[in-house]
Design a protein around this motif. Structure first.
Motif, PDB file in Angstrom:
ATOM      1  N   VAL A 289       0.831  -1.205   0.000  1.00 47.26           N
ATOM      2  CA  VAL A 289       0.000   0.000   0.000  1.00 47.26           C
ATOM      3  C   VAL A 289       0.869   1.259   0.000  1.00 47.26           C
ATOM      4  O   VAL A 289       1.819   1.371   0.771  1.00 47.26           O
ATOM      5  CB  VAL A 289      -0.925   0.011   1.245  1.00 47.26           C
ATOM      6  CG1 VAL A 289      -1.570   1.366   1.423  1.00 47.26           C
ATOM      7  CG2 VAL A 289      -1.984  -1.071   1.144  1.00 47.26           C
ATOM      8  N   GLU A 290       0.530   2.206  -0.877  1.00 50.05           N
ATOM      9  CA  GLU A 290       1.269   3.469  -0.914  1.00 50.05           C
ATOM     10  C   GLU A 290       0.362   4.681  -0.712  1.00 50.05           C
ATOM     11  O   GLU A 290       0.783   5.685  -0.175  1.00 50.05           O
ATOM     12  CB  GLU A 290       2.034   3.597  -2.237  1.00 50.05           C
ATOM     13  CG  GLU A 290       3.232   2.646  -2.292  1.00 50.05           C
ATOM     14  CD  GLU A 290       3.827   2.488  -3.672  1.00 50.05           C
ATOM     15  OE1 GLU A 290       3.563   3.354  -4.540  1.00 50.05           O
ATOM     16  OE2 GLU A 290       4.535   1.485  -3.898  1.00 50.05           O
ATOM     17  N   LYS A 291      -0.884   4.569  -1.173  1.00 51.48           N
ATOM     18  CA  LYS A 291      -1.775   5.724  -0.991  1.00 51.48           C
ATOM     19  C   LYS A 291      -3.251   5.343  -1.051  1.00 51.48           C
ATOM     20  O   LYS A 291      -3.617   4.286  -1.581  1.00 51.48           O
ATOM     21  CB  LYS A 291      -1.470   6.804  -2.031  1.00 51.48           C
ATOM     22  CG  LYS A 291      -1.804   6.399  -3.440  1.00 51.48           C
ATOM     23  CD  LYS A 291      -1.473   7.500  -4.434  1.00 51.48           C
ATOM     24  CE  LYS A 291      -1.819   7.029  -5.836  1.00 51.48           C
ATOM     25  NZ  LYS A 291      -1.326   7.869  -6.892  1.00 51.48           N
ATOM     26  N   ILE A 292      -4.061   6.254  -0.501  1.00 53.45           N
ATOM     27  CA  ILE A 292      -5.517   6.130  -0.603  1.00 53.45           C
ATOM     28  C   ILE A 292      -6.003   7.230  -1.534  1.00 53.45           C
ATOM     29  O   ILE A 292      -5.610   8.392  -1.387  1.00 53.45           O
ATOM     30  CB  ILE A 292      -6.178   6.297   0.789  1.00 53.45           C
ATOM     31  CG1 ILE A 292      -5.889   5.070   1.657  1.00 53.45           C
ATOM     32  CG2 ILE A 292      -7.681   6.510   0.662  1.00 53.45           C
ATOM     33  CD1 ILE A 292      -6.542   5.126   3.033  1.00 53.45           C
ATOM     34  N   THR A 293      -6.810   6.854  -2.498  1.00 51.41           N
ATOM     35  CA  THR A 293      -7.393   7.853  -3.399  1.00 51.41           C
ATOM     36  C   THR A 293      -8.857   8.044  -3.027  1.00 51.41           C
ATOM     37  O   THR A 293      -9.612   7.078  -2.918  1.00 51.41           O
ATOM     38  CB  THR A 293      -7.290   7.385  -4.865  1.00 51.41           C
ATOM     39  OG1 THR A 293      -5.924   7.071  -5.139  1.00 51.41           O
ATOM     40  CG2 THR A 293      -7.770   8.465  -5.827  1.00 51.41           C
ATOM     41  N   THR A 294      -9.237   9.311  -2.803  1.00 50.82           N
ATOM     42  CA  THR A 294     -10.636   9.610  -2.476  1.00 50.82           C
ATOM     43  C   THR A 294     -11.222  10.494  -3.569  1.00 50.82           C
ATOM     44  O   THR A 294     -10.524  10.863  -4.526  1.00 50.82           O
ATOM     45  CB  THR A 294     -10.754  10.360  -1.130  1.00 50.82           C
ATOM     46  OG1 THR A 294     -10.275  11.705  -1.329  1.00 50.82           O
ATOM     47  CG2 THR A 294      -9.954   9.690  -0.037  1.00 50.82           C
ATOM     48  N   ASP A 295     -12.493  10.831  -3.416  1.00 53.76           N
ATOM     49  CA  ASP A 295     -13.135  11.708  -4.407  1.00 53.76           C
ATOM     50  C   ASP A 295     -12.572  13.129  -4.354  1.00 53.76           C
ATOM     51  O   ASP A 295     -12.830  13.933  -5.242  1.00 53.76           O
ATOM     52  CB  ASP A 295     -14.666  11.703  -4.219  1.00 53.76           C
ATOM     53  CG  ASP A 295     -15.094  12.109  -2.806  1.00 53.76           C
ATOM     54  OD1 ASP A 295     -14.220  12.194  -1.914  1.00 53.76           O
ATOM     55  OD2 ASP A 295     -16.291  12.340  -2.599  1.00 53.76           O
ATOM     56  N   LYS A 296     -11.785  13.416  -3.303  1.00 53.52           N
ATOM     57  CA  LYS A 296     -11.259  14.788  -3.203  1.00 53.52           C
ATOM     58  C   LYS A 296      -9.743  14.878  -3.327  1.00 53.52           C
ATOM     59  O   LYS A 296      -9.185  15.966  -3.364  1.00 53.52           O
ATOM     60  CB  LYS A 296     -11.693  15.403  -1.877  1.00 53.52           C
ATOM     61  CG  LYS A 296     -13.214  15.495  -1.744  1.00 53.52           C
ATOM     62  CD  LYS A 296     -13.618  16.678  -0.885  1.00 53.52           C
ATOM     63  CE  LYS A 296     -15.120  16.787  -0.780  1.00 53.52           C
ATOM     64  NZ  LYS A 296     -15.682  15.824   0.199  1.00 53.52           N
ATOM     65  N   GLY A 297      -9.053  13.720  -3.344  1.00 48.46           N
ATOM     66  CA  GLY A 297      -7.594  13.800  -3.455  1.00 48.46           C
ATOM     67  C   GLY A 297      -6.894  12.495  -3.163  1.00 48.46           C
ATOM     68  O   GLY A 297      -7.531  11.443  -3.076  1.00 48.46           O
ATOM     69  N   GLU A 298      -5.568  12.607  -3.001  1.00 47.80           N
ATOM     70  CA  GLU A 298      -4.759  11.424  -2.723  1.00 47.80           C
ATOM     71  C   GLU A 298      -4.021  11.601  -1.402  1.00 47.80           C
ATOM     72  O   GLU A 298      -3.532  12.680  -1.105  1.00 47.80           O
ATOM     73  CB  GLU A 298      -3.738  11.213  -3.843  1.00 47.80           C
ATOM     74  CG  GLU A 298      -4.375  10.802  -5.154  1.00 47.80           C
ATOM     75  CD  GLU A 298      -3.332  10.532  -6.232  1.00 47.80           C
ATOM     76  OE1 GLU A 298      -2.151  10.905  -6.042  1.00 47.80           O
ATOM     77  OE2 GLU A 298      -3.711   9.949  -7.258  1.00 47.80           O
ATOM     78  N   TYR A 299      -3.952  10.523  -0.626  1.00 46.70           N
ATOM     79  CA  TYR A 299      -3.306  10.573   0.675  1.00 46.70           C
ATOM     80  C   TYR A 299      -2.250   9.473   0.758  1.00 46.70           C
ATOM     81  O   TYR A 299      -2.604   8.295   0.736  1.00 46.70           O
ATOM     82  CB  TYR A 299      -4.328  10.366   1.794  1.00 46.70           C
ATOM     83  CG  TYR A 299      -5.441  11.389   1.797  1.00 46.70           C
ATOM     84  CD1 TYR A 299      -5.372  12.505   2.626  1.00 46.70           C
ATOM     85  CD2 TYR A 299      -6.556  11.241   0.963  1.00 46.70           C
ATOM     86  CE1 TYR A 299      -6.392  13.441   2.632  1.00 46.70           C
ATOM     87  CE2 TYR A 299      -7.578  12.183   0.954  1.00 46.70           C
ATOM     88  CZ  TYR A 299      -7.493  13.285   1.793  1.00 46.70           C
ATOM     89  OH  TYR A 299      -8.499  14.207   1.789  1.00 46.70           O
ATOM     90  N   PRO A 300      -0.953   9.852   0.812  1.00 48.72           N
ATOM     91  CA  PRO A 300       0.059   8.811   0.959  1.00 48.72           C
ATOM     92  C   PRO A 300      -0.019   8.134   2.327  1.00 48.72           C
ATOM     93  O   PRO A 300      -0.131   8.829   3.344  1.00 48.72           O
ATOM     94  CB  PRO A 300       1.392   9.574   0.806  1.00 48.72           C
ATOM     95  CG  PRO A 300       1.068  11.008   0.821  1.00 48.72           C
ATOM     96  CD  PRO A 300      -0.405  11.211   0.756  1.00 48.72           C
ATOM     97  N   VAL A 301      -0.012   6.812   2.339  1.00 51.80           N
ATOM     98  CA  VAL A 301      -0.029   6.050   3.605  1.00 51.80           C
ATOM     99  C   VAL A 301       0.838   4.792   3.446  1.00 51.80           C
ATOM    100  O   VAL A 301       1.031   4.302   2.340  1.00 51.80           O
ATOM    101  CB  VAL A 301      -1.455   5.599   4.034  1.00 51.80           C
ATOM    102  CG1 VAL A 301      -2.301   6.776   4.458  1.00 51.80           C
ATOM    103  CG2 VAL A 301      -2.149   4.805   2.943  1.00 51.80           C
TER     104      VAL A 301
END
Lengths: 104, 289
Positions: free
Chosen positions: B198-210
């Protein structure tokens, strides 16, 4: 008896093994790991000479855990000819471990 | 200390409670919601109801019936189970102890159907903070959830890292146990992305590195407890023997949690049958004292 695998003996015991190796990634604080431990020991005795059974303590061997992307334990990995042949995350039954090893 | 704790107050749990109570044992039922039955509009295939009945009404009747017989029922959410000498069942309010535990929490409903979710299970997506938090020491984590169970998992994860963001995935926050100043993202989650992990979460408003994603959506299901305590499952269904006991001595499961026909009749029967062995075991344990 399952052998303790470390980054020092990994090459010799796992990669260069001429029989398949079942490696159990575990830790002392992991409840499900404690539940699967007796099964792993039973398999080590039952499959003596056919499959080598080893254990990696992820607390002591974080490099090995990282190398094989182990992020959840217990994780079982079957190595054949030095390569990952099969992998399972989470607790599984003895029969299913044998299936992973291709023995049944 | 109770003889038996039953987790879940649906037909399997309440049915077991009726038998166990009438056998003269000390039984406590803990449950928060009505599960699948809570939304079942009309039940027409269950024995003995001349007129149709709603799932909610049926569950409420069962609870009232058990209470009339003296069963203690707590409206709390179980967030963890541990076994040391005895079973310890934890809710946000308290910890309860018992010799035996029956899991009757219904079906697992804790996944989200988005790209990457199945692929990264065990590769950065985890359902168990206590098991896997260790692998994310000092890392950036996401916790998906919005209730008491998520708050309990958050507390567990705090031992490993400070950098945790809660993603509610548009669900309402139903816990008052989230710490103040907690980073909360309420966006809709579209996908979980990465190469080998896992490198990131993509949402309807943006991307979050995790670096990792822990999942604690809704209330904890039997399969969630099973993962943590070391109970064998098959496709998220608890594996039990002919006495409804799991591979962990003293821990039983019944109803939708063990799979099979998802019907009230089957859940009620499971509860009654599990109770038979529970009563036998509980009486032996009582004598042993």
């Amino acid at each position: 008896m399952a052998i303790e695998i470390t980054k020092e003996n990994f090459e010799e015991e796992v990669i260069k093994s001429d029989i398949p190796v079942l490696v159990d990634f575990w830790a002392a604080w992991c409840g499900p790991c404690r539940m699967i431990a007796p099964t792993i020991e039973e398999l080590a005795d039952e499959l003596d000479g056919v499959v080598k059974v080893g254990k990696v303590d992820v607390d002591a061997q974080p490099e090995l855990a990282y190398q094989f992307n182990v992020m959840s334990i217990p994780t079982l990995i079957v190595f054949k000819n030095g390569k990952v042949a099969n992998q399972n995350v989470g607790l599984i039954s003895k029969a299913d471990i044998k299936k992973m090893l291709g023995i049944e | 200390m109770r003889d038996v704790i039953i987790i879940g107050k649906g037909p399997a749990g309440i049915s077991a409670a009726l038998y166990i109570k009438r056998a003269g044992l000390d039984v406590l039922v803990i449950g928060k919601d009505y599960g699948a039955l809570g939304t079942a509009d009309k039940i027409d295939n269950y024995y003995g109801f001349e007129r149709t009945i709603s799932g909610k009404e049926l569950v409420e009747n069962g609870i009232k019936q058990a209470e009339r017989l003296g069963v203690e029922i707590l409206n709390q959410e179980v967030v963890s189970i541990a076994k040391n000498e005895r079973f310890e069942v934890k809710t946000p309010e308290n910890t309860y102890e018992a010799n035996l535990v029956l899991l009757a929490t219904g079906k697992k409903r804790t996944g989200i159907n988005i790209p990457g979710f199945e692929r990264f299970k065990g590769k950065g997506i985890s359902f168990c903070a206590i098991c896997d938090g260790f692998f994310f020491r000092g890392k950036k984590l996401a916790l998906i959830g919005s209730g008491d169970y998520a708050a309990a998992e958050l507390e567990e994860l705090r031992r490993f890292t400070e950098d945790i963001t809660v993603f509610t995935n548009q669900m309402p926050i139903t816990t008052d146990k989230f710490e103040s100043g907690l980073k909360i993202v309420t966006d809709k989650i579209l996908s979980i992305n990465g190469q080998d992990r896992v490198e990131k979460i993509t949402t309807d408003k943006g991307e979050y590195p995790v670096d990792g994603v822990f999942v604690a959506i809704g209330t904890a299901s039997a399969a969630d407890f099973a993962t943590k305590i070391g109970v064998l499952t098959d496709n998220d269904k608890i594996i039990v023997d002919s006495n409804y006991m799991t591979n962990l001595e003293g821990l039983y499961a019944a109803g939708d949690a063990i799979g099979g026909l998802s019907q009230i009749a089957k859940a009620v029967a499971d509860g009654a049958l599990a109770a038979v062995d529970i009563i036998k075991k509980a009486k032996i344990l009582k004598k042993g004292k």
